[in-house]
Design a protein around this motif. Sequence first.
Motif, PDB file in Angstrom:
ATOM      1  N   HIS A 159      19.266  33.960  39.375  1.00  0.00           N
ATOM      2  CA  HIS A 159      19.370  34.880  39.293  1.00  0.00           C
ATOM      3  C   HIS A 159      20.540  36.254  38.737  1.00  0.00           C
ATOM      4  O   HIS A 159      21.561  35.742  38.642  1.00  0.00           O
ATOM      5  N   PRO A 160      20.127  37.276  38.496  1.00  0.00           N
ATOM      6  CA  PRO A 160      21.176  38.011  37.851  1.00  0.00           C
ATOM      7  C   PRO A 160      21.988  38.488  39.366  1.00  0.00           C
ATOM      8  O   PRO A 160      22.530  37.831  40.693  1.00  0.00           O
ATOM      9  N   PRO A 161      23.636  38.264  38.544  1.00  0.00           N
ATOM     10  CA  PRO A 161      24.560  38.186  39.587  1.00  0.00           C
ATOM     11  C   PRO A 161      25.457  39.065  39.725  1.00  0.00           C
ATOM     12  O   PRO A 161      24.655  40.144  40.348  1.00  0.00           O
ATOM     13  N   PRO A 162      26.003  38.687  41.044  1.00  0.00           N
ATOM     14  CA  PRO A 162      26.302  40.172  42.239  1.00  0.00           C
ATOM     15  C   PRO A 162      27.017  40.710  41.457  1.00  0.00           C
ATOM     16  O   PRO A 162      27.916  40.335  40.671  1.00  0.00           O
ATOM     17  N   VAL A 163      27.321  41.832  41.940  1.00  0.00           N
ATOM     18  CA  VAL A 163      28.908  43.233  41.494  1.00  0.00           C
ATOM     19  C   VAL A 163      29.369  43.402  41.926  1.00  0.00           C
ATOM     20  O   VAL A 163      28.717  43.366  43.163  1.00  0.00           O
ATOM     21  N   VAL A 164      31.392  42.841  42.399  1.00  0.00           N
ATOM     22  CA  VAL A 164      31.576  43.632  43.535  1.00  0.00           C
ATOM     23  C   VAL A 164      32.475  44.862  42.858  1.00  0.00           C
ATOM     24  O   VAL A 164      32.635  44.730  42.092  1.00  0.00           O
ATOM     25  N   LEU A 165      32.810  46.064  43.801  1.00  0.00           N
ATOM     26  CA  LEU A 165      32.431  47.339  44.084  1.00  0.00           C
ATOM     27  C   LEU A 165      34.106  47.061  44.871  1.00  0.00           C
ATOM     28  O   LEU A 165      34.451  46.825  45.520  1.00  0.00           O
ATOM     29  N   THR A 166      35.381  47.583  44.709  1.00  0.00           N
ATOM     30  CA  THR A 166      36.588  47.595  45.005  1.00  0.00           C
ATOM     31  C   THR A 166      36.624  48.911  45.653  1.00  0.00           C
ATOM     32  O   THR A 166      36.077  50.326  45.300  1.00  0.00           O
ATOM     33  N   ALA A 167      37.658  49.520  46.296  1.00  0.00           N
ATOM     34  CA  ALA A 167      37.744  50.604  47.303  1.00  0.00           C
ATOM     35  C   ALA A 167      38.653  51.544  46.026  1.00  0.00           C
ATOM     36  O   ALA A 167      37.869  52.762  46.268  1.00  0.00           O
ATOM     37  N   ASP A 168      39.030  51.155  45.287  1.00  0.00           N
ATOM     38  CA  ASP A 168      39.442  52.236  44.476  1.00  0.00           C
ATOM     39  C   ASP A 168      38.569  52.534  42.493  1.00  0.00           C
ATOM     40  O   ASP A 168      39.579  53.210  41.771  1.00  0.00           O
ATOM     41  N   GLY A 169      37.593  52.512  43.040  1.00  0.00           N
ATOM     42  CA  GLY A 169      36.336  52.090  41.736  1.00  0.00           C
ATOM     43  C   GLY A 169      36.074  51.160  40.982  1.00  0.00           C
ATOM     44  O   GLY A 169      35.727  51.390  39.926  1.00  0.00           O
ATOM     45  N   GLY A 170      37.713  50.278  40.536  1.00  0.00           N
ATOM     46  CA  GLY A 170      36.851  48.815  39.971  1.00  0.00           C
ATOM     47  C   GLY A 170      35.386  48.054  39.786  1.00  0.00           C
ATOM     48  O   GLY A 170      35.024  48.009  41.348  1.00  0.00           O
TER      49      GLY A 170
END
Length: 721
Positions: A599-610
């Motif tokens: 499956h397409p990989p998960p993406v993590v968004l951090t609190a600072d926008g990274g």
Amino acid sequence: MSHQPAGALPDGVGQLPAVVHDYPAAVLLVDTESTKVVYVNDLARQLAPDVRLPLDVEDWSRAAGLEVDPGSPLSASSTPLTRVAAGDPDTGRQVSAALRSEATEAREALWAIGMPLHDAPLPLRARSLLVLLPVRFPDAVAGVRAAAVVDRAHRSVLSSGLAMAISDPAAPDEPLVWVSRNFEQLTGWDAAEVLGRNCRFLQGPDTDPEAVANLRAGIAAGRTVSQVLLNYRQDGSAFYNNVVVSPVFDAEGRLIHRVSVQSDVTGQVVAAKQRDAALAEAAAARAAQAAAEDAGRFGRLLLTLSEALTATITVDQVAATITDVVAAELGAAGGGLLLADAARTHLRFSSLEHMPAGMNPSWARVAWDEDSPVAAAVRTRRAVFHRDREQLLAVHPDLPARAVLPSLGATVNLPLVVGRDVVGAVFLYWDQAQDFSAEQRAALQALAGYTAQAVQRATLISERRSAAEILQQSMLTRLPEPDHLEIRARYVPAAVGEYVGGDWYDAVVLPDGATTVVIGDVTGHDMTAAGHMGQLRGLLRAFAFDRLEPPSEVVSRLDRALAGLHVEGLATLVLARIEQTEEDAAEGLRRLRWTNAGHPPPVVLTADGGTEVMESEPELLIGLIPETVRTDQVHLLPPGSTVLLYTDGLIEHRGRSLDDGLADLRRVLGRCGGLTLEELLDRLVVELVGDSPEDDCAILAVRAHPEDRPRPPEAGPGRIS
């Protein structure tokens, strides 16, 4: 049926399908647990056009401007819409809405009544039907009020145009054990006459044996199967029946029931045959044109129109074809398409933008019985021609009161007739007088025939899409609200196909306090894919909750179960577990543990926008090799992080690679750091999916809120320990 069958519902209840389908009523489906509106029909959408579902029922009430008296909002009364939807009072109450719709004027008196479906089969059991009916239909209002206080047990049938039946595959000859009220109305058989019998009694002498064999083969294979059969009612009359049979398994994978959903598609089959006949006529006309160019511009018009209308799938596209093709080819100054309402009380332009320029807005809605040429055309089912303005006003002297077009010459009003039904009319006008020859009149009437078939086809497609969307939404999970985690999701169907498919999301709070989330995509974009998705989702949900083991082991168990239970279908998925050790808690961290099956990989968004893509070594999708070795990946999540799971419909589009799609996703996410999850998902859908998606798309977002801060209101109340 002409007689009153034994065990029939009292008067009023039997009339409710006419209220829902034949009268111009606004209809909503409300989830009784969350009090959110999950579905609205077109008339209800017109009353609150700028909202996005699901939406709290009181927010919908305010968006529609519902009032009990002038200046007195319904939401501030003693019986707000939440109580009305719950059936309080039983007989409903009078309200008015701020906007007009195709059925009502602004602030017209409406009767609002709610009907909880507590005794209905799943998934409708957790729904309430909410109907807003114009008070100027007193018989319909009286019927729905009587129905509301007589019997609640059959309302699932009344809330849907679909007939339902349940059979027992463990019993000899698989007899029926339950049928809905609509099944009785569709077939003419009473429940008492059919329970205990196999459903093959609906077949008859002209039922196609090959179609029956296809249906039986699908049932024998234990999969969801769809088939159109020629069936027979109790009185011997034949109808085309679209039958969808789905197996129902328990958590252990045992087949316990089969559910069949049936609907009368005679009109659709007949329309398809008429369309094929129209195409054959168009081909014949094309050959005649090659042999004799003297057929002239009317022959070319019919060819152009038949080809253009064959490609239309919405009523707006049909209306645009009338304006762009017909008016231009005939040299007309303009024209438009008017549609008949279900009760045959009025005609209305398909949309205001398709009204001829300069036409008085009062002509947007034409009463069926008024003195006007278009009303006369639909009443008599005959084309109405007027060579000039003088002839028009001589026949209809009252028209100046409604101000006809300022520069008006010849006019043509063509009724759109399909079988015994009038579905609308085509209006054309010229700036100057026209003498219509016999050949021109014949061509225009042929034009009306093509247009009528296109309107009926577009209407059937719209109805099918609405039913499919309700089915898909009913199969999607209501998301939990675990402590310090916020979970939100979106599902967007493809703009083509059956509007139902195999994309799904799920979330489960486990006994140890961890939360398991999943995103998956079964191959296919049809009812079969949706059936496979339902089976996979149920098995995976049970496996995830049953044992506290890493995601890789859960998916491995699913692989083995699919092979052992002979469940068909291939799927990709990501299964993730969000957990927290004592050491993690001391540092304010959480741990994302996941396995990826193609499956397409998960993406993590951090609190600072990274943003960071959770890449891993590719592993096989499920359903291929039962003994596939699967692995887990681990990533630490700081407070405020957002984990995004999604299907390929979010990043994969024609002309764009997956790498480019992932880059676009990260670019959009990077601008969403300060948004709530609802706002973030809205932004993703608008910028990456659009209005006409090529593929289904499911998105699941999980945000880890800091434990030392109050839980934000938009995250919900959280789980009470």
